[in-house]
Design a protein around this motif. Structure first.
Motif, PDB file in Angstrom:
ATOM      1  N   LYS A  45      -0.996   8.477  -1.576  1.00 40.98           N
ATOM      2  CA  LYS A  45      -0.071   8.526  -2.710  1.00 40.98           C
ATOM      3  C   LYS A  45       0.570   7.164  -2.933  1.00 40.98           C
ATOM      4  O   LYS A  45       0.815   6.419  -1.980  1.00 40.98           O
ATOM      5  CB  LYS A  45       1.020   9.575  -2.472  1.00 40.98           C
ATOM      6  CG  LYS A  45       0.504  10.988  -2.548  1.00 40.98           C
ATOM      7  CD  LYS A  45       1.623  11.977  -2.376  1.00 40.98           C
ATOM      8  CE  LYS A  45       1.086  13.390  -2.437  1.00 40.98           C
ATOM      9  NZ  LYS A  45       2.139  14.377  -2.205  1.00 40.98           N
ATOM     10  N   PRO A  46       0.854   6.836  -4.185  1.00 42.86           N
ATOM     11  CA  PRO A  46       1.535   5.561  -4.444  1.00 42.86           C
ATOM     12  C   PRO A  46       2.940   5.574  -3.837  1.00 42.86           C
ATOM     13  O   PRO A  46       3.592   6.610  -3.804  1.00 42.86           O
ATOM     14  CB  PRO A  46       1.600   5.475  -5.965  1.00 42.86           C
ATOM     15  CG  PRO A  46       1.230   6.805  -6.482  1.00 42.86           C
ATOM     16  CD  PRO A  46       0.590   7.578  -5.392  1.00 42.86           C
ATOM     17  N   LYS A  47       3.356   4.442  -3.340  1.00 44.07           N
ATOM     18  CA  LYS A  47       4.705   4.365  -2.778  1.00 44.07           C
ATOM     19  C   LYS A  47       5.400   3.127  -3.320  1.00 44.07           C
ATOM     20  O   LYS A  47       4.769   2.119  -3.625  1.00 44.07           O
ATOM     21  CB  LYS A  47       4.676   4.357  -1.256  1.00 44.07           C
ATOM     22  CG  LYS A  47       3.803   3.298  -0.638  1.00 44.07           C
ATOM     23  CD  LYS A  47       3.743   3.474   0.859  1.00 44.07           C
ATOM     24  CE  LYS A  47       2.676   2.577   1.441  1.00 44.07           C
ATOM     25  NZ  LYS A  47       2.503   2.773   2.851  1.00 44.07           N
ATOM     26  N   THR A  48       6.691   3.213  -3.451  1.00 40.56           N
ATOM     27  CA  THR A  48       7.489   2.109  -3.960  1.00 40.56           C
ATOM     28  C   THR A  48       7.888   1.218  -2.791  1.00 40.56           C
ATOM     29  O   THR A  48       8.344   1.705  -1.760  1.00 40.56           O
ATOM     30  CB  THR A  48       8.753   2.652  -4.650  1.00 40.56           C
ATOM     31  OG1 THR A  48       8.344   3.552  -5.679  1.00 40.56           O
ATOM     32  CG2 THR A  48       9.568   1.532  -5.249  1.00 40.56           C
TER      33      THR A  48
END
Length: 159
Positions: free
Chosen positions: A131-134
């Protein structure tokens, strides 16, 4: 039917072997394949899907659903044939096998047989690692700039 050479895809990409072979198999699939049983593929929510097959005349015991190596296979096997005499027989009660290629991380969560419709529920669960993460940006550069300006101002006041 003309075949398409997918070799350039293999040369310029890494890890897309499954996609290229999926395209290749889709292009080489027998076009005279039966359209039985008819089906729908529905997007329910962002990561939820449903495949509905019209399986009128089949009981739950005559249906088999399996998932193996990213391929969902639905089979319907009719038992002994009814030897009734028909003037017209338009309801297809024949054995079938229907396959669906599933994308990565798509899992079958359940199935329901109701009113001659077999609905198979699917969900795409992307692992946390994928998943994309900041990523937080540190403000150390700004702090150092601010400190340097203060030092210059302090130097001017001292002079």
């Amino acid at each position: 039917m003309k075949s398409i050479d997918l070799t350039p895809l293999y040369r310029s990409s890494v890890g897309f072997d499954r996609l290229a072979s999926l395209i290749d198999s889709a292009l080489t699939t027998d076009t005279s394949a039966s359209g039985y049983p008819p089906y729908n593929i529905e997007v329910c929510e962002d990561n939820q899907y449903a495949i509905t097959l019209a399986v009128a005349g089949f009981t739950q015991a005559e249906l088999d659903i399996q998932v193996e190596k990213g391929v969902l296979t639905v089979r319907g096997t009719k038992g002994a044939k009814d030897d009734g005499q028909y003037l017209f027989q338009g309801i297809a009660n024949r054995t079938f096998e229907r396959k669906f290629n599933l994308a990565d991380y798509v899992e079958v969560t359940g199935a329901d047989l109701s009113n001659g419709l077999l609905t198979i529920d699917l969900v795409k669960e992307i692992p946390e690692a994928m998943k994309p993460k900041t990523i937080a940006i540190n403000h150390r550069g700004n702090v150092l700039e601010h400190t340097a300006k203060e030092d210059i101002n302090k130097g001017d006041k001292a002079a």
